[in-house]
Scaffold this active site. Sequence first.
Site, PDB file in Angstrom:
ATOM      1  N   LYS A  13      29.070  10.219  -1.186  1.00  0.00           N
ATOM      2  CA  LYS A  13      28.246  10.775  -0.097  1.00  0.00           C
ATOM      3  C   LYS A  13      29.137  11.558   0.864  1.00  0.00           C
ATOM      4  CE  LYS A  13      29.725   7.786   3.323  1.00  0.00           C
ATOM      5  NZ  LYS A  13      30.612   8.220   4.417  1.00  0.00           N
ATOM      6  N   ASP A 136      27.924   0.960   4.791  1.00  0.00           N
ATOM      7  CA  ASP A 136      27.442   2.137   4.059  1.00  0.00           C
ATOM      8  C   ASP A 136      26.749   1.783   2.752  1.00  0.00           C
ATOM      9  OD1 ASP A 136      28.446   3.848   5.945  1.00  0.00           O
ATOM     10  OD2 ASP A 136      30.161   4.514   4.748  1.00  0.00           O
TER      11      ASP A 136
END
Length: 294
Positions: A13, A136
């Site tokens: 990401k 995350d």
Amino acid sequence: MANDSLTIRSFAKINWMLRVLRKRRDGFHDLETLFQTISLHDTLLFEKASETSLACDVDGIPTDGSNLVLKAHAILVKRHGAGPVAVRLSKKIPVGGGLGGGSSNAAVTLLAINRMFDLRLDVSTLGQYAAEIGSDVPFFLTGGTAWGGGRGEILESLPDVEGVSLLLVVPEETMMTGEAFAALGRTGEDDVWATGPGGWRGAVERGLLGDARLANDFEGYFFAKFPHLDDARRKLRESGAVVAMLSGSGSTIYGAYEDASVRDAAAVELAAPLRVVKTETITAATSQPFPEDG
Ligand code: C5P
């Protein structure tokens, strides 16, 4: 359906933006971020085995219980009776670069073990386990373009920002997440203004790359510590990137381009002495190993 072996891609990401709002009593920080899955990925092979093991094709990655893959597996063994697995990790996502490689590996492990041992855990249960592993990790269970709040585990999916050409500058220098947060010196009294998911949804619908609010609160500390990397950011801008910004707490800097050929030319121009990686944004659907389970 249960499987004896599974091969799964584990995508990285970037954070389009990141604001750190305040320090919480549990030591974490409340933040506001926009997560984005990108095509750069590791690959994990899971096989049922008589004993659990982890092997990785690059040096320097821990393969003991400190690896988030084994932490994720251990949670499902302890709480839901999952069996042992042999895992082979083929690593392409740079480590320590704020690209979420370890977190992504943990999330796909939860999804894979859930599938292989037919545990039938829903996304919200897996999301709770994911948040225990790291701030995350929950994002990687759904992927795509998402607003993140809380410490990153409160998520709202946004329309996909699809097919944007990116050039990542991946420095040798790494940044520890804890160090970056501590350096900001936020207190419980701070209350930095957040836009909220609704405001960012509008920005995505209007065209995110043109949004003047894209900013990363870690940049001040990061570029003061590594001034030569501010030059790399400037070079990304000069090469035609519409946005050039630190991702997460660093150390990766992303450039976003409206045109793949401009990005490709920039990759050639910047490649020495910088380490650069060409990649693209991908949709939530593409990032899902088992879309039918969602
Ligand atoms: O959750 P994760 O293990 O990724 O966090 C690493 C460290 O980063 C935490 O121990 C904490 O010091 C800091 N952190 C924080 N606020 C967040 C996320 C991480 O202070 N929202």
